[in-house]
Design an enzyme around this catalytic site. Structure first.
Site, PDB file in Angstrom:
ATOM      1  N   HIS A 161      60.607 -10.787-105.314  1.00  0.00           N
ATOM      2  CA  HIS A 161      60.626  -9.989-106.552  1.00  0.00           C
ATOM      3  C   HIS A 161      59.425  -9.060-106.417  1.00  0.00           C
ATOM      4  O   HIS A 161      58.306  -9.409-106.767  1.00  0.00           O
ATOM      5  CB  HIS A 161      60.524 -10.883-107.792  1.00  0.00           C
ATOM      6  CG  HIS A 161      61.711 -11.790-107.939  1.00  0.00           C
ATOM      7  ND1 HIS A 161      61.716 -12.907-108.714  1.00  0.00           N
ATOM      8  CD2 HIS A 161      62.953 -11.740-107.382  1.00  0.00           C
ATOM      9  CE1 HIS A 161      62.897 -13.518-108.633  1.00  0.00           C
ATOM     10  NE2 HIS A 161      63.655 -12.812-107.829  1.00  0.00           N
ATOM     11  N   HIS A 191      71.787 -13.216-116.051  1.00  0.00           N
ATOM     12  CA  HIS A 191      70.623 -12.614-115.388  1.00  0.00           C
ATOM     13  C   HIS A 191      70.859 -11.124-115.170  1.00  0.00           C
ATOM     14  O   HIS A 191      71.929 -10.594-115.488  1.00  0.00           O
ATOM     15  CB  HIS A 191      70.286 -13.342-114.085  1.00  0.00           C
ATOM     16  CG  HIS A 191      71.375 -13.348-113.043  1.00  0.00           C
ATOM     17  ND1 HIS A 191      71.654 -12.262-112.252  1.00  0.00           N
ATOM     18  CD2 HIS A 191      72.246 -14.336-112.662  1.00  0.00           C
ATOM     19  CE1 HIS A 191      72.636 -12.571-111.410  1.00  0.00           C
ATOM     20  NE2 HIS A 191      73.017 -13.813-111.645  1.00  0.00           N
ATOM     21  N   GLU A 237      72.974  -7.759-107.346  1.00  0.00           N
ATOM     22  CA  GLU A 237      73.404  -9.157-107.334  1.00  0.00           C
ATOM     23  C   GLU A 237      74.098  -9.620-108.610  1.00  0.00           C
ATOM     24  O   GLU A 237      73.586 -10.499-109.314  1.00  0.00           O
ATOM     25  CB  GLU A 237      72.206 -10.062-107.039  1.00  0.00           C
ATOM     26  CG  GLU A 237      70.982  -9.838-107.915  1.00  0.00           C
ATOM     27  CD  GLU A 237      69.888 -10.855-107.617  1.00  0.00           C
ATOM     28  OE1 GLU A 237      70.182 -12.058-107.672  1.00  0.00           O
ATOM     29  OE2 GLU A 237      68.748 -10.451-107.329  1.00  0.00           O
ATOM     30  N   ARG A 274      77.993 -15.565-107.117  1.00  0.00           N
ATOM     31  CA  ARG A 274      77.062 -14.423-107.092  1.00  0.00           C
ATOM     32  C   ARG A 274      77.212 -13.767-105.734  1.00  0.00           C
ATOM     33  O   ARG A 274      77.401 -14.463-104.723  1.00  0.00           O
ATOM     34  CB  ARG A 274      75.616 -14.887-107.313  1.00  0.00           C
ATOM     35  CG  ARG A 274      74.605 -13.753-107.236  1.00  0.00           C
ATOM     36  CD  ARG A 274      73.222 -14.100-107.831  1.00  0.00           C
ATOM     37  NE  ARG A 274      72.503 -15.144-107.131  1.00  0.00           N
ATOM     38  CZ  ARG A 274      72.377 -16.393-107.545  1.00  0.00           C
ATOM     39  NH1 ARG A 274      72.947 -16.778-108.669  1.00  0.00           N
ATOM     40  NH2 ARG A 274      71.690 -17.284-106.856  1.00  0.00           N
ATOM     41  N   GLU A 307      75.104 -10.970-103.511  1.00  0.00           N
ATOM     42  CA  GLU A 307      73.819 -10.254-103.544  1.00  0.00           C
ATOM     43  C   GLU A 307      73.562  -9.555-102.213  1.00  0.00           C
ATOM     44  O   GLU A 307      73.562 -10.191-101.157  1.00  0.00           O
ATOM     45  CB  GLU A 307      72.688 -11.249-103.819  1.00  0.00           C
ATOM     46  CG  GLU A 307      71.299 -10.619-103.758  1.00  0.00           C
ATOM     47  CD  GLU A 307      70.192 -11.576-104.189  1.00  0.00           C
ATOM     48  OE1 GLU A 307      70.347 -12.795-104.003  1.00  0.00           O
ATOM     49  OE2 GLU A 307      69.167 -11.094-104.703  1.00  0.00           O
ATOM     50  N   TYR A 322      79.304 -17.108-113.965  1.00  0.00           N
ATOM     51  CA  TYR A 322      79.074 -18.560-113.944  1.00  0.00           C
ATOM     52  C   TYR A 322      79.874 -19.198-115.084  1.00  0.00           C
ATOM     53  O   TYR A 322      79.611 -18.912-116.261  1.00  0.00           O
ATOM     54  CB  TYR A 322      77.579 -18.858-114.102  1.00  0.00           C
ATOM     55  CG  TYR A 322      76.747 -18.013-113.140  1.00  0.00           C
ATOM     56  CD1 TYR A 322      76.557 -18.413-111.815  1.00  0.00           C
ATOM     57  CD2 TYR A 322      76.201 -16.789-113.547  1.00  0.00           C
ATOM     58  CE1 TYR A 322      75.828 -17.618-110.933  1.00  0.00           C
ATOM     59  CE2 TYR A 322      75.477 -15.987-112.681  1.00  0.00           C
ATOM     60  CZ  TYR A 322      75.296 -16.410-111.370  1.00  0.00           C
ATOM     61  OH  TYR A 322      74.587 -15.611-110.505  1.00  0.00           O
ATOM     62  N   HIS A 368      66.447  -6.543-108.569  1.00  0.00           N
ATOM     63  CA  HIS A 368      64.987  -6.462-108.666  1.00  0.00           C
ATOM     64  C   HIS A 368      64.488  -5.736-107.441  1.00  0.00           C
ATOM     65  O   HIS A 368      65.195  -5.653-106.420  1.00  0.00           O
ATOM     66  CB  HIS A 368      64.379  -7.870-108.758  1.00  0.00           C
ATOM     67  CG  HIS A 368      64.905  -8.826-107.708  1.00  0.00           C
ATOM     68  ND1 HIS A 368      64.411  -8.865-106.426  1.00  0.00           N
ATOM     69  CD2 HIS A 368      65.909  -9.747-107.745  1.00  0.00           C
ATOM     70  CE1 HIS A 368      65.072  -9.783-105.733  1.00  0.00           C
ATOM     71  NE2 HIS A 368      65.995 -10.325-106.495  1.00  0.00           N
ATOM     72  N   HIS A 384      68.735 -21.648-110.643  1.00  0.00           N
ATOM     73  CA  HIS A 384      67.656 -21.910-109.688  1.00  0.00           C
ATOM     74  C   HIS A 384      67.811 -23.285-109.038  1.00  0.00           C
ATOM     75  O   HIS A 384      66.833 -23.998-108.824  1.00  0.00           O
ATOM     76  CB  HIS A 384      66.289 -21.793-110.376  1.00  0.00           C
ATOM     77  CG  HIS A 384      65.958 -20.392-110.773  1.00  0.00           C
ATOM     78  ND1 HIS A 384      65.012 -20.076-111.713  1.00  0.00           N
ATOM     79  CD2 HIS A 384      66.449 -19.204-110.340  1.00  0.00           C
ATOM     80  CE1 HIS A 384      64.931 -18.757-111.852  1.00  0.00           C
ATOM     81  NE2 HIS A 384      65.812 -18.205-111.022  1.00  0.00           N
ATOM     82  N   ASP A 417      67.074 -11.049 -99.200  1.00  0.00           N
ATOM     83  CA  ASP A 417      67.519 -11.858-100.335  1.00  0.00           C
ATOM     84  C   ASP A 417      69.032 -11.681-100.445  1.00  0.00           C
ATOM     85  O   ASP A 417      69.505 -10.678-100.983  1.00  0.00           O
ATOM     86  CB  ASP A 417      66.785 -11.357-101.594  1.00  0.00           C
ATOM     87  CG  ASP A 417      67.113 -12.162-102.833  1.00  0.00           C
ATOM     88  OD1 ASP A 417      67.814 -13.177-102.716  1.00  0.00           O
ATOM     89  OD2 ASP A 417      66.664 -11.750-103.926  1.00  0.00           O
ATOM     90  N   ASP A 435      72.160 -18.724-101.711  1.00  0.00           N
ATOM     91  CA  ASP A 435      71.209 -17.624-101.941  1.00  0.00           C
ATOM     92  C   ASP A 435      70.022 -17.926-101.041  1.00  0.00           C
ATOM     93  O   ASP A 435      69.227 -18.825-101.321  1.00  0.00           O
ATOM     94  CB  ASP A 435      70.810 -17.600-103.423  1.00  0.00           C
ATOM     95  CG  ASP A 435      69.888 -16.427-103.772  1.00  0.00           C
ATOM     96  OD1 ASP A 435      69.317 -15.809-102.843  1.00  0.00           O
ATOM     97  OD2 ASP A 435      69.730 -16.151-104.974  1.00  0.00           O
ATOM     98  N   ASP A 477      45.016 -33.867 -97.087  1.00  0.00           N
ATOM     99  CA  ASP A 477      44.409 -32.825 -96.258  1.00  0.00           C
ATOM    100  C   ASP A 477      45.467 -32.010 -95.497  1.00  0.00           C
ATOM    101  O   ASP A 477      45.147 -31.345 -94.512  1.00  0.00           O
ATOM    102  CB  ASP A 477      43.399 -33.442 -95.281  1.00  0.00           C
ATOM    103  CG  ASP A 477      44.058 -34.460 -94.364  1.00  0.00           C
ATOM    104  OD1 ASP A 477      45.250 -34.788 -94.611  1.00  0.00           O
ATOM    105  OD2 ASP A 477      43.411 -34.917 -93.419  1.00  0.00           O
TER     106      ASP A 477
HETATM  107  N1  GLY Z   1      66.626 -15.386-104.646  1.00  0.00           N
HETATM  108  C1  GLY Z   1      65.987 -14.919-105.784  1.00  0.00           C
HETATM  109  C2  GLY Z   1      66.759 -13.882-106.457  1.00  0.00           C
HETATM  110  O1  GLY Z   1      67.911 -13.683-106.128  1.00  0.00           O
HETATM  111  O2  GLY Z   1      66.272 -13.173-107.285  1.00  0.00           O
HETATM  112 MN    MN Z   2      67.565 -11.548-105.779  1.00  0.00          MN
HETATM  113 MN    MN Z   3      68.725 -14.170-104.233  1.00  0.00          MN
END
Ligand code: GLY
Ligand code: MN
Ligand code: MN
Length: 439
Positions: free
Chosen positions: A361, A350, A384, A405, A407, A388, A354, A243, A271, A260, A37
């Site tokens: 996103h 990637h 971003e 990365r 971003e 890697y 976005h 991820h 982000d 991130d 619950d």
């Molecule tokens: N943190 C999600 C992305 O960078 O798209």
């Molecule tokens: Mn992002």
């Molecule tokens: Mn991100």
């Protein structure tokens, strides 16, 4: 900074104008059980909140388009006042107060939805709602339409068309208004403070979870209601897991740490990704890769300007990254050929950004009629690029386990773009200085 009535009412009026005749029905998100619950913290539906600013669960927006001399109407269905529930769970506006506080023409108890909707749908040409998003809602809307059909012999017309409400709202959400940009700048500033806090405390021997705690503390202390997504706090090889969210390993001397993480402020996400050395000093190889990613980001940001296609920043980043892969002897060949073959995908798999807004996103198509959409002032997006490098026999050992990365969040302006997340240090010099200050 809180949702303001005039802004939300004006958004609904604009949507009504775009929609024309018909009835738009949009429910907010349901509450979600975490276990037994215990609930997850409540998060409203982004489309619903964009149009209402109304934060409670069990609420439905109904917009009725103007037709045949009748004015458009904005209606809210929401929970009734309930002293017992308010003692246990907290304040509820109730329809009467919600109508004035949120600028509606009318507000009714949510329990009256099934009774009132068929009448509201009578003689309307179409229903606009997010069909296919939730089977129970699909069934409910069809039941209302069928009730209206059942009144055909009384001369009542039923809606003959169903259109997707999300598609209409997505287009609006793509261009941020000044109120949204203020909120996004706030989310960005608080999130950047979280990244600075992480730089200050980071040292070998700490756990990734302890850095995560620092970020979450800064987000909440700064006024964010929640993290905008689960933070990625990835030391060493974990940075090459895109991820990675377990955040349960101890940080080692000599490793990099990729973070991130961003907070959500009144619904709006930041982000941000930064990558820095756990011990405060980049190794030569780490610095080489960091400089390549930073140069790729610079090129992508320079390509983020009105009129350029959505893909232009990605293409700009790919050129710099792929050249970097050649320089580091990770790829052999000629730049254009390697870009053509997408050889970079082994080390950069990637995309470069976005849309960003109420959802990390965010809403909005990336292509229109099959072509990448042109960038326009008011669009918010991330930039971003990453690099890697996993352990492998054909990779120089000095580069093993380097995952980087960088971003930032930007808004497209009349003549380029503005970076919202500048307050998070990102050059090698700025990072090393911030880490020295923390010691
Ligand atoms: N943190 C999600 C992305 O960078 O798209
Ligand atoms: Mn992002
Ligand atoms: Mn991100």
């Amino acid at each position: 900074m809180r949702p303001d009535i005039a802004t939300h009412r004006a958004r609904r009026a604009r949507l009504l104008k775009t929609m024309g005749e018909g009835v738009l029905i949009l429910a907010t998100a349901p509450e979600a059980i975490r276990n037994r619950d215990a609930h997850y913290p409540y998060r409203f539906d982004s489309h619903f909140y964009y149009l209402t600013g109304f934060p409670e669960p069990e609420a439905v927006l109904v917009l009725i388009g103007a037709r045949a001399g009748k004015r458009a109407r904005q209606i809210l269905f929401c929970r009734e006042k309930n002293l017992e529930r308010e003692i246990w769970d907290g304040h509820r506006h109730g329809p009467k107060a919600a109508r004035t506080a949120f600028g509606f023409d009318a507000a009714y108890p949510i329990g009256e939805l099934d009774k009132r909707l068929p009448t509201l749908l009578e003689n309307q040409p179409r229903v606009c709602y997010p069909f296919g998003a939730d089977a129970a809602w699909d069934a409910r809307v069809m039941a209302w339409i069928n009730t209206v059909r059942g009144r055909a012999r009384a001369g009542v017309g039923a809606p003959g068309a169903i259109t997707d409400a999300h598609a209409l709202i997505d287009e609006m959400r793509l261009i941020k208004d000044p109120h949204e940009l203020d909120l996004m700048q706030h989310a960005a500033d608080i999130s950047a403070a979280g990244h600075r806090a992480a730089l200050r405390v980071c040292r070998p021997g700490l756990g990734e979870w302890q850095i995560e705690a620092e970020l979450l503390r800064a987000f909440r202390a700064g006024g964010c209601q929640a993290p905008a997504y689960t933070p990625i706090v990835a030391g060493g090889a974990n940075a090459c897991v895109l991820h990675y969210v377990s955040n349960d390993r101890v940080l080692a001397d000599g490793d990099l740490l990729l973070i991130d993480a961003g907070g959500e402020y009144h619904g709006y996400a930041a982000d941000i990704t930064r990558t820095f050395p756990v011990n405060g000093r980049f190794s030569a190889a780490q610095k080489d890769v960091h400089e390549i990613v930073l140069a790729a980001q610079d090129a992508a940001i320079a390509a983020t300007r009105p009129g350029n296609a959505w893909n232009a920043p990605h293409e700009a980043a790919l050129r710099v990254l792929t050249q970097g892969m050649i320089d580091l002897k990770l790829l052999a060949g000629e730049l254009d050929g390697l870009l053509e073959k997408e050889a970079y995908k082994r080390f950069y798999m990637h995309r470069t950004g976005h849309w960003l807004g109420l959802d990390v996103h965010d809403a909005g198509d990336y292509k229109v009629a099959g072509a990448w959409r042109p960038l326009q002032p008011g669009q918010c997006l991330t930039v971003e690029p990453g690099f890697y490098i996993r352990r492998a026999d054909d990779v120089p050992p000095a580069l093993w386990d380097i995952g980087i990365r960088i971003e930032d969040d930007v808004v497209v302006t009349e003549d380029g773009c503005r970076v919202l997340t500048e307050a998070a240090p990102k050059s090698v010099a700025a990072i090393e200085e911030a880490m020295r200050d923390g010691r």
